[in-house]
Design a protein around this motif. Structure first.
Motif, short mmCIF file in Angstrom:
data_model
loop_
_atom_site.label_atom_id
_atom_site.label_comp_id
_atom_site.label_asym_id
_atom_site.label_seq_id
_atom_site.Cartn_x
_atom_site.Cartn_y
_atom_site.Cartn_z
N TRP A 1 0.83 -1.21 0.00
CA TRP A 1 0.00 0.00 0.00
C TRP A 1 0.86 1.26 0.00
O TRP A 1 0.65 2.18 -0.80
CB TRP A 1 -0.93 -0.03 1.22
CG TRP A 1 -1.70 1.25 1.40
CD1 TRP A 1 -1.35 2.32 2.15
CD2 TRP A 1 -2.95 1.57 0.79
NE1 TRP A 1 -2.29 3.30 2.07
CE2 TRP A 1 -3.30 2.86 1.23
CE3 TRP A 1 -3.82 0.89 -0.07
CZ2 TRP A 1 -4.47 3.49 0.83
CZ3 TRP A 1 -4.99 1.53 -0.45
CH2 TRP A 1 -5.30 2.80 -0.01
N ILE A 2 1.83 1.29 0.89
CA ILE A 2 2.68 2.49 1.00
C ILE A 2 3.42 2.73 -0.31
O ILE A 2 3.51 3.87 -0.80
CB ILE A 2 3.66 2.36 2.19
CG1 ILE A 2 2.85 2.48 3.49
CG2 ILE A 2 4.74 3.43 2.15
CD1 ILE A 2 3.65 2.24 4.74
N CYS A 3 3.92 1.63 -0.92
CA CYS A 3 4.58 1.77 -2.22
C CYS A 3 3.61 2.34 -3.25
O CYS A 3 3.98 3.20 -4.06
CB CYS A 3 5.09 0.43 -2.73
SG CYS A 3 6.63 -0.03 -1.98
N GLY A 4 2.37 1.88 -3.20
CA GLY A 4 1.35 2.38 -4.13
C GLY A 4 1.17 3.87 -4.00
O GLY A 4 1.14 4.60 -5.00
N VAL A 5 1.04 4.36 -2.75
CA VAL A 5 0.83 5.80 -2.53
C VAL A 5 2.06 6.59 -2.96
O VAL A 5 1.96 7.61 -3.66
CB VAL A 5 0.50 6.07 -1.04
CG1 VAL A 5 0.32 7.57 -0.82
CG2 VAL A 5 -0.73 5.32 -0.62
N LEU A 6 3.25 6.10 -2.56
CA LEU A 6 4.48 6.82 -2.92
C LEU A 6 4.67 6.86 -4.43
O LEU A 6 5.18 7.85 -4.97
CB LEU A 6 5.69 6.17 -2.24
CG LEU A 6 5.77 6.38 -0.73
CD1 LEU A 6 7.00 5.68 -0.16
CD2 LEU A 6 5.81 7.86 -0.38
N GLY B 1 14.50 6.68 -10.75
CA GLY B 1 15.20 5.81 -9.81
C GLY B 1 14.32 5.45 -8.64
O GLY B 1 14.24 4.28 -8.22
N LEU B 2 13.62 6.48 -8.11
CA LEU B 2 12.73 6.25 -6.99
C LEU B 2 11.60 5.29 -7.37
O LEU B 2 11.26 4.37 -6.63
CB LEU B 2 12.16 7.60 -6.53
CG LEU B 2 11.16 7.55 -5.38
CD1 LEU B 2 11.86 7.09 -4.11
CD2 LEU B 2 10.52 8.89 -5.15
N ILE B 3 11.04 5.51 -8.58
CA ILE B 3 9.95 4.66 -9.04
C ILE B 3 10.43 3.21 -9.18
O ILE B 3 9.75 2.27 -8.74
CB ILE B 3 9.39 5.20 -10.38
CG1 ILE B 3 8.64 6.51 -10.15
CG2 ILE B 3 8.46 4.18 -11.02
CD1 ILE B 3 8.13 7.17 -11.40
N LEU B 4 11.62 3.06 -9.74
CA LEU B 4 12.19 1.71 -9.90
C LEU B 4 12.38 1.05 -8.53
O LEU B 4 12.06 -0.13 -8.34
CB LEU B 4 13.54 1.84 -10.61
CG LEU B 4 13.90 0.74 -11.58
CD1 LEU B 4 12.79 0.50 -12.57
CD2 LEU B 4 15.19 1.09 -12.30
N PHE B 5 12.89 1.83 -7.58
CA PHE B 5 13.10 1.33 -6.22
C PHE B 5 11.77 0.89 -5.61
O PHE B 5 11.67 -0.19 -5.00
CB PHE B 5 13.74 2.43 -5.38
CG PHE B 5 13.87 2.08 -3.93
CD1 PHE B 5 14.82 1.15 -3.51
CD2 PHE B 5 13.04 2.67 -2.98
CE1 PHE B 5 14.94 0.82 -2.18
CE2 PHE B 5 13.16 2.33 -1.65
CZ PHE B 5 14.11 1.41 -1.24
N LEU B 6 10.71 1.71 -5.81
CA LEU B 6 9.41 1.37 -5.25
C LEU B 6 8.85 0.10 -5.91
O LEU B 6 8.26 -0.75 -5.24
CB LEU B 6 8.43 2.54 -5.43
CG LEU B 6 8.74 3.76 -4.57
CD1 LEU B 6 7.90 4.94 -4.99
CD2 LEU B 6 8.51 3.45 -3.10
N PHE B 7 9.06 0.00 -7.24
CA PHE B 7 8.65 -1.23 -7.94
C PHE B 7 9.33 -2.44 -7.32
O PHE B 7 8.72 -3.48 -7.09
CB PHE B 7 9.05 -1.15 -9.42
CG PHE B 7 7.99 -0.55 -10.30
CD1 PHE B 7 6.65 -0.87 -10.11
CD2 PHE B 7 8.32 0.31 -11.33
CE1 PHE B 7 5.67 -0.33 -10.93
CE2 PHE B 7 7.35 0.86 -12.13
CZ PHE B 7 6.03 0.53 -11.94
#
Lengths: 419, 368
Positions: B144-149, B218-224
């Protein structure tokens, strides 16, 4: 607990304050070196004189006015060599005493012929005849706030010249004596030259002095008009000189005859017929010719407009229009050339120029819609894309069904064995 | 044994191929965890023979679609960087060059723009799906947190990307975006750090550029990565009361289905780009406000609320809302995963959505 303001803090604040103080004092005192005692009474003049060109090269009040600058006593100060300039002629002579002296003017690279020129001008001639209202040096250049012509503060800088000239030439009482129209400054302000100079800030636009001369100010004679206009419009001049208008032995038609003298309007095809009609009669050979010329003008204008809308449309898509833009500039140049050539009244030259313009414009009008059309075909590309996608989906669906069928068959094969 | 197999064996003796492949697929290609103790081919065979993952059913497709859009964005973005020059003097001209002269440049640009907006929209819908199916409950907190971020990151990617063409629309809408974002408490510090000020200056473009092509992706990749690792650990979310999809093995069924989704998605993105192209007409002029454009659509609710209540309070409300949504798993700790059985929180969430949509509409009406 420590005290809020420790000794260290107080020392720091004191140091900053003192530093500011010592920085401030020299700044407040600087630049107070006085001209002379003259400014004690004549403070307004000394303020105007303070930053002028003469002051900057170290000329003081006494250089022009004489008298004693050291005393504070009024009578003492205005004694001896003091000059009062009661007569305008004395002003002229005073200025000339330096500005007509080649030796003195050498370091400043200022021409020394202004005085000689002035004497040939209407202003100078009237002054020598004892006319006290004729303009003298200080009437245009001001007496104290004198700046170089290139300085925008100068009363005779590009834009201010019109103001200075109209201060007398716009004055009805003053001009009544000479029977000169006072509408001239206003006419100039509304002309293409005036608008370019005063509203569009174009440095190349002419002011009064560019045609009439500055120091040798005099209205140009009939024979000189073309030469004077041709100084800037040099491409038109040779064509005009070839024309019947210029070579006529009976009556020479100059630039001002058609374009006006002060209120010069932008050359527009709409005015062509009306202007020619003032001399030529309807139905004559000249008027027939003019009708044809006007038609070509209008045609070229319409085509330019059409090409421009097409370019705007292409630019919006966005297509690369740099080539089209440079070509329409070429067409514009050719059209201006056609107008220039027209002054020779040689129709074969003129028609050739018009054809050149037309061929550029027609090339654009043919080419751009074709390119825009090519781009619009992207929508057809969408149809092909979706056809490909749907076919692929259908194929993959078949493949999936086949795979499922095989795996079910394999499972059916396996089941009896496992039993 | 083919030559390729020999080469693979040669590599296998020198590299931990399975580990490498497992790491690469951690960003979202293959749901099934790989057995890294085996050789690559053996472990792949094993993974491929497993049953199809549940996300091949429609509600789950959102995740893989956003991932595909991210792939589109990365590929088209890399292609764009070959021509783009990030300085106020050259940005507009180089963008025009991409659109006019570069082969397929126009299409790549449109695909990039539309993929970005679709990416954001699908992330939002996916979050609603997460909420509806109670994904954020026990063990799903990180997902969930990854989804919001991800939503926040993709929003900032759109904001930073918007100014890059350096045309009138991008320039002036970025000015408005910065004005609207100013009402967030604490954002000043962030912006002063990144921009040097709250205004657009000559450093804005290169800084936004580096954020747009490096830090945010980079952040998006990390969250993925975190999301995918978490899903591998806790298993896919299942819709309560329904079985997983018995669609056959991962290979080839799942791969064929992925291919189908990919085709349709590409078709949609290209169609949107051709029918509603993003335009780049006039170079940015700081002295001339064209005045006829709207704010970036996802900031409209903020604008609407900022014009309804004092801006400071609006900023505070949205700040608290963002935090509340981000930490929802820790606020709602009941183990019941079926949201429709919990009237209170459902009404609260629906109310929130209605409020945001209404504020967006209001912002649009007010000329946001």
């Amino acid at each position: 607990m420590k005290h809020a303001l420790s000794r260290k803090h107080i020392f720091l604040i004191g140091f900053i304050f003192l530093a500011f103080f010592f920085w401030f004092i020299p700044h407040s005192v600087r630049g107070q070196a006085s001209l002379s005692k003259c400014e004690l009474c004549h403070s307004d003049m000394s303020v105007r004189y303070e930053k002028s060109a003469h002051r900057s090269v170290g000329i003081s009040c006494v250089t022009c006015h004489g008298g004693n600058p050291a005393t504070e006593d009024e009578k003492e100060a205005h004694k001896g060599s003091f000059r009062s300039f009661q007569k305008k002629k004395t002003i002229m002579e005073l200025c000339a005493s330096c500005h007509a002296d080649a030796e003195k003017m050498k370091p400043y690279r200022i021409p020394i012929d202004q005085y000689a020129l002035y004497l040939t001008s209407r202003h100078g001639k009237a002054l020598l005849q004892g006319d006290e209202s004729a303009a003298v040096c200080t009437d245009c250049h001001m007496s104290h706030a004198i700046y170089p012509v290139s300085d925008p503060r100068s009363s005779v800088s590009d834009k201010n010249v019109v103001k200075v000239c109209s201060s007398c030439h716009g004055d009805k009482n003053l001009m009544a004596k000479y029977k000169i129209s006072t509408d001239i400054p206003e006419e100039f302000r509304q002309s293409v030259h005036g608008i370019a100079l005063l509203q569009k800030d174009e440095k190349t636009a002419p002011d009064c002095a560019d045609c009439h001369g500055a120091h040798g100010a005099t209205p140009p004679g009939v024979g000189d008009v073309a030469t004077i206009c041709g100084r800037c419009h040099e491409d038109v001049l040779p064509y005009y000189r070839q024309s019947v208008h210029a070579q006529s032995k009976e009556e020479i038609v100059t630039c001002t005859e058609c374009h006006g003298s002060h209120r010069i309007e932008k050359a527009a095809p709409e005015q062509l017929v009306a202007t020619c009609k003032t001399c030529h009669e309807e139905g004559t050979k000249a008027m027939n010719l003019i009708d044809r010329v006007e038609r070509t003008f209008r045609l070229l204008e319409e085509k330019t407009k059409e090409a421009k809308t097409l370019i705007a449309e292409a630019r919006d898509i966005p297509l690369d229009v740099t080539d089209y833009e440079s070509r329409i500039r070429d067409a514009w140049t050719e059209m201006i050339k056609a107008r220039t050539v027209f002054h020779s009244l040689d129709m074969s030259m003129y028609n050739w120029q018009v054809q050149r313009t037309e061929s550029i414009l027609e090339g654009l009008i043919e080419e751009i819609p074709h390119k825009i059309g090519l781009f619009r075909e992207k929508v057809y590309f969408l149809g092909i894309l979706w056809f490909y996608i749907l076919v692929s989906l259908a194929v993959s669906r078949q493949v999936r069904r086949e795979i499922r069928r095989r795996s079910r068959a394999r499972m059916n094969q396996h089941e009896p064995k496992s039993d | 044994m083919s030559r390729f197999d020999k080469f693979l064996d040669w590599l296998e003796e020198r590299l931990q191929l399975t580990e490498i492949f497992s790491f690469i697929t951690s960003f979202g290609l293959l749901y099934t965890p790989l057995d890294t103790s085996k050789r690559l081919r053996a472990s792949l065979r094993e993974a491929f023979q497993k049953e199809q993952p549940a996300y091949t059913r429609w509600p789950y497709v959102l995740g893989i679609v956003t991932f595909m859009l991210f792939i589109f964005l990365v590929i088209s973005g890399i292609l764009l960087t070959f021509y783009y020059q990030p300085s106020p003097q050259t940005a507009y001209e180089s963008t025009r060059f991409i659109l006019q002269n570069a082969h397929l440049g126009w299409t790549v640009h449109q695909v990039h723009v539309w993929s970005a907006h679709l990416f954001f929209i699908l992330l939002l819908i996916r979050l609603l799906r997460f909420f509806y199916h109670g994904v954020y409950k026990y063990k799903g907190e990180l997902v969930w947190i990854c989804g919001v971020l991800l939503i926040l990151a993709s929003g900032s990617a759109i904001i930073t990307g918007n100014i890059l063409p350096w045309d009138q629309y991008g320039y002036w809408s970025t000015i408005r975006v910065l004005e609207v974002l100013k009402i967030f408490p604490g954002i000043n510090v962030l912006f002063t750090f990144f921009l040097g000020s709250l205004d657009i200056n000559k450093t804005t473009l290169p800084r936004f550029y580096i954020l747009h092509i490096f830090f945010i992706p980079g952040l998006i990749l990390f969250l993925f990565y975190i999301h995918f690792q978490s899903v591998r650990k806790i298993g896919l979310s299942r819709i309560p009361g329904r079985r997983a999809n018995p669609g056959g093995s991962v290979y080839p069924n799942h791969f064929i289905e992925l291919f189908e989704v990919f085709l349709v998605l590409l078709g949609i993105v290209v169609t949107l780009g051709i029918l509603f192209p993003a335009k780049n007409v006039v170079k940015a002029d700081p002295f001339q406000n064209p005045g006829t454009f709207h704010l970036l659509w996802f900031l409209l609710p903020l604008y609407g609320l900022g014009h309804t209540v004092p801006p400071l309070i609006a900023g505070l409300i949205f700040f608290i809302l963002t935090l509340a949504v981000l930490f929802l798993p820790f606020l709602d700790r009941s183990p019941e995963t079926a949201i429709w059985k919990k009237k209170g929180i459902l009404i609260l969430f629906l109310g929130l959505i209605v409020f945001i949509v209404y504020m967006g509409y209001r912002g649009y009406q007010l000329g946001g």
